[in-house]
Design a protein around this motif. Sequence first.
Motif, PDB file in Angstrom:
ATOM      1  N   GLY A 123      -5.700  -3.086  -5.787  1.00 57.29           N
ATOM      2  CA  GLY A 123      -6.807  -2.392  -4.559  1.00 57.29           C
ATOM      3  C   GLY A 123      -6.499  -0.815  -5.244  1.00 57.29           C
ATOM      4  O   GLY A 123      -5.536  -0.855  -5.954  1.00 57.29           O
ATOM      5  N   ARG A 165      -7.104   2.717   1.161  1.00 57.72           N
ATOM      6  CA  ARG A 165      -7.928   1.583   0.703  1.00 57.72           C
ATOM      7  C   ARG A 165      -9.583   2.515   0.525  1.00 57.72           C
ATOM      8  O   ARG A 165     -10.012   2.008   1.315  1.00 57.72           O
ATOM      9  N   TYR A 194      -6.818   2.656  -4.336  1.00 56.24           N
ATOM     10  CA  TYR A 194      -6.465   4.129  -2.802  1.00 56.24           C
ATOM     11  C   TYR A 194      -6.797   5.311  -3.478  1.00 56.24           C
ATOM     12  O   TYR A 194      -6.887   6.096  -4.459  1.00 56.24           O
ATOM     13  N   ALA A 208       0.659  -1.087  -0.129  1.00 51.80           N
ATOM     14  CA  ALA A 208      -0.084  -0.003  -0.600  1.00 51.80           C
ATOM     15  C   ALA A 208       0.878   1.341  -0.055  1.00 51.80           C
ATOM     16  O   ALA A 208       1.900   0.831   0.217  1.00 51.80           O
TER      17      ALA A 208
END
Length: 156
Positions: free
Chosen positions: A125, A132, A127, A41
């Motif tokens: 994912g 997220r 963001y 992430a």
Amino acid sequence: MQQTIMCPKCGTQNPANKKICSTCKSELANLLATTATFIKAPEKLGEGPQIELDNKLHEGERAVLLVKKGPILGQRLRLKEGETLIGRDPKSDIFLNDITVSRRHAKITLKNSEAFAKDLGSLNGTYLNSNRFKESKLSNQDELQIGKFLLVYICE
């Protein structure tokens, strides 16, 4: 035209038959057979090359995504009324050619004066402002991260 594959670590385009990146020496083996690569992430969305973005709408534009980070740095991706599909599939409305982007990654829906972004079950994912999410309303200057691409939403 020779097929190339982008190194997931440094972004260098390499011949598709190579197994090691010519720049960073990372392994490229089996990347053609995979559909996505897990990535961490984003911690600092502003890392990497930076340019001054023209964050004003041009004539005829209602809403755009400005590429703040990624292989197409500085490009303006125009959004249309209704749904705009974003992904690695060349048939996508916005084609992001990178292994970290799913074929059908996300969509943005413009309706009247509102915009909504939705993750379409992507592996890595999507963001919004470093968080997220599955589905969210967009506001002017929001930052949307899809794979290695950091996109700034600009609207009226």
